[in-house]
Design a protein around this motif. Structure first.
Motif, PDB file in Angstrom:
ATOM      1  N   TYR A   1       0.839  -1.201   0.000  1.00 10.14           N
ATOM      2  CA  TYR A   1       0.000   0.000   0.000  1.00 10.14           C
ATOM      3  C   TYR A   1       0.871   1.247   0.000  1.00 10.14           C
ATOM      4  CZ  TYR A   1      -4.590  -2.095   0.979  1.00 10.14           C
ATOM      5  OH  TYR A   1      -5.774  -2.767   0.912  1.00 10.14           O
ATOM      6  N   ALA A   2       1.879   1.231   0.846  1.00  7.52           N
ATOM      7  CA  ALA A   2       2.739   2.407   0.977  1.00  7.52           C
ATOM      8  C   ALA A   2       3.441   2.709  -0.343  1.00  7.52           C
ATOM      9  CB  ALA A   2       3.759   2.192   2.089  1.00  7.52           C
ATOM     10  N   GLU A   3       3.900   1.673  -0.986  1.00  8.17           N
ATOM     11  CA  GLU A   3       4.589   1.887  -2.259  1.00  8.17           C
ATOM     12  C   GLU A   3       3.623   2.405  -3.313  1.00  8.17           C
ATOM     13  OE1 GLU A   3       8.139   2.231  -3.909  1.00  8.17           O
ATOM     14  OE2 GLU A   3       7.708   1.522  -1.891  1.00  8.17           O
ATOM     15  N   HIS A   4       2.444   1.878  -3.276  1.00  8.97           N
ATOM     16  CA  HIS A   4       1.395   2.290  -4.196  1.00  8.97           C
ATOM     17  C   HIS A   4       1.053   3.774  -3.965  1.00  8.97           C
ATOM     18  CE1 HIS A   4      -2.551   0.676  -6.222  1.00  8.97           C
ATOM     19  NE2 HIS A   4      -2.053   1.714  -6.840  1.00  8.97           N
ATOM     20  N   LEU A   5       1.045   4.166  -2.707  1.00 12.21           N
ATOM     21  CA  LEU A   5       0.799   5.573  -2.370  1.00 12.21           C
ATOM     22  C   LEU A   5       1.849   6.476  -2.993  1.00 12.21           C
ATOM     23  CD1 LEU A   5      -0.176   5.802   1.406  1.00 12.21           C
ATOM     24  CD2 LEU A   5      -1.422   6.700  -0.556  1.00 12.21           C
ATOM     25  N   THR A   6       3.093   6.057  -2.904  1.00 13.28           N
ATOM     26  CA  THR A   6       4.172   6.847  -3.486  1.00 13.28           C
ATOM     27  C   THR A   6       3.970   6.968  -4.995  1.00 13.28           C
ATOM     28  OG1 THR A   6       5.584   5.910  -1.787  1.00 13.28           O
ATOM     29  CG2 THR A   6       6.673   7.097  -3.555  1.00 13.28           C
TER      30      THR A   6
ATOM     31  N   LEU B   1       1.137   6.985  -6.644  1.00 13.56           N
ATOM     32  CA  LEU B   1       0.051   7.899  -6.997  1.00 13.56           C
ATOM     33  C   LEU B   1       0.360   9.343  -6.606  1.00 13.56           C
ATOM     34  CD1 LEU B   1      -3.123   5.812  -6.211  1.00 13.56           C
ATOM     35  CD2 LEU B   1      -1.746   5.952  -8.277  1.00 13.56           C
ATOM     36  N   GLY B   2       1.107   9.493  -5.524  1.00 13.94           N
ATOM     37  CA  GLY B   2       1.343  10.846  -5.037  1.00 13.94           C
ATOM     38  C   GLY B   2       2.482  11.548  -5.740  1.00 13.94           C
ATOM     39  N   ARG B   3       3.525  10.830  -6.033  1.00 19.18           N
ATOM     40  CA  ARG B   3       4.737  11.524  -6.457  1.00 19.18           C
ATOM     41  C   ARG B   3       5.388  10.998  -7.713  1.00 19.18           C
ATOM     42  NH1 ARG B   3       3.873  16.242  -4.844  1.00 19.18           N
ATOM     43  NH2 ARG B   3       4.109  16.741  -2.643  1.00 19.18           N
TER      44      ARG B   3
END
Lengths: 256, 256
Positions: free
Chosen positions: A147-152, A154-156
């Motif tokens: 999830y955390a990697e996926h967040l990165t 989408l965000g950045r």
DNA sequence: CGTCGCTTTGATCATGATCAAGGGATGTGG
DNA sequence: CCACATCCCTTGATCATGATCAAAGCGACG
């Protein structure tokens, strides 16, 4: 599927979850038996059907044994975000089973085979087998890390970076359960699903894939994805120091 | 901080984690004592310092007792993505403590007070107290659910929707540990940090906040955020059927 | 009083969305 | 065996959201 005379740890019969675990921690015969036990009985869910429905009760966890599923959320106006792609060997139902009702839907993309683990059995397993409990917690951790990697993503990350990262993640994850070759695999998602995963529109997914193809980084024929320049893609996507390579279970857990 | 003659469940002395849990499940005296026990000893980490450093070993979990911290990832070129905001009562170290080395850094934004839970103690707690184990698993689930919601933000929501959703999430989470009033709170982040959380640039965060102000949905004076139209914001952000409102612990766990 | 950290505002630019249309495979019923 | 439909991929043209660049305002604090 042929039955080979192999160590039970690595035999096909052990199932994808056990094989995945055997790569990072050595399992005792008793633990292997426990894992086999919680993965029965199985049932099948056919393509397009929901495994877990948002807002419905979910009193158990599942192990995906065969096929591909997605966890997703739909906004009121129909926009959809795919939260993660579930491959064979993945646990399903975390975190749904810890809430009164499931927060997100999980749907089978292909015909799937799943094993059911009732919550009471799971909790008693936690109580009785500390090391297996640790290993399961580690699996939850892997999910959180993804999830955390996926967040990165989408965000950045830009569209090319996202798609590159996505293609590499899929390669590594499919390899972990023996469903990809050295440099290639069958893409289990349509471009629309890739778009909903990466927060991109379908035309832009298409153009981005074409760009990666034109740059000689990947080749795509039909549903077959061939990673032609792993290093190039990894550099582009900042995949180098990535999570999957460091997903080693800690010694404290490994030793129970 | 005055010591009031209250039920220990809700007393300030119980700490933010215990107070948060007491809202969703009733805790026995023994469980209260266990929770108090794992939350000692404490240590302080001052503003700007790392609590967990990416790539370093992390053999324990922490409970944030006071202050605010962020978990983040930095790409090679300096872009930063904040993965989550850690408020008092939150667990820190999941998933880091289940890996050989931490995957992400966690840094204190303000002076903080944290309690340390060594992994062996945590695992033995899982073995000995099934209900507390269930509750801790539920906490992990909440974290995963927040990641999922955050993913939806970044993938499928516009800037206004993201900021609106963010402001509401912060209100609800701060209220859960008694750090926000009915409709207002002190914003613990700068606009730069909000940008890194929501995948937006600083100027755009600023303009978006102004837009929400101009539309009469919020008021912002200094660091004080006042939600002037909760319903309006919630509709805008699709917050209605949201995760936090359904973060009720399942009966199976509540009864052990 | 000056500096530092944060916020605010404006002008320009680009990434990626949206709209629109066609193409190609696969499958199905006549 | 062919007409047609469906699903998915592909491509182009235009538009808009939000990034980037630049600079000024504004407290708080030493």
């Amino acid at each position: 599927m042929t039955v080979r005379a192999l160590d039970p740890k690595t035999s096909d019969a052990a199932g994808p979850l056990t094989r995945k675990l055997a790569r990072v921690v050595s399992l005792s015969p008793e633990e292997l038996e426990l894992l086999a036990e919680i993965q029965t009985p199985t049932r099948s869910v056919s393509r397009g059907r929901e495994i877990i429905g948002e807002g419905r009760k979910c009193g158990e966890m599942f192990v995906l044994l065969e096929g591909v599923a997605i966890r997703y959320r739909v906004l009121h106006d129909g926009r959809r975000q795919i939260l993660n792609i579930t491959l064979p060997g993945d646990l399903i139902g975390f975190p749904a089973c810890f809430f009164e009702t499931a927060l997100y839907s999980i749907a089978a993309l292909t015909d799937t085979q799943i094993a059911t683990i009732p919550m009471p059995q799971l909790l008693s397993l936690f109580a009785r087998h500390r090391r297996v409990a640790g290993i399961l917690l580690w699996l939850f951790s892997c999910e959180a890390a993804m999830y955390a990697e996926h967040l990165t993503d989408l965000g950045r990350r830009s569209a090319v970076e996202r798609v590159a990262h996505f293609l590499l993640e899929l390669l590594v994850r499919l390899q972990a359960v023996g469903l990809a070759e050295e440099r290639s695999y069958r893409m289990p998602l349509t471009q629309e699903l890739i778009g909903d995963t990466l927060g991109l529109s379908v035309p832009h997914v298409n153009r981005t894939l074409r760009q990666l193809r034109d740059d000689g980084l990947v080749a795509i024929e039909g549903h077959r994805v061939v990673i032609k320049d792993f290093e190039g893609l990894a550099a582009l996507a900042d995949f180098e120091r990535s999570y999957l390579s460091r997903m080693r279970i800690s010694e404290a857990l490994a030793q129970g």
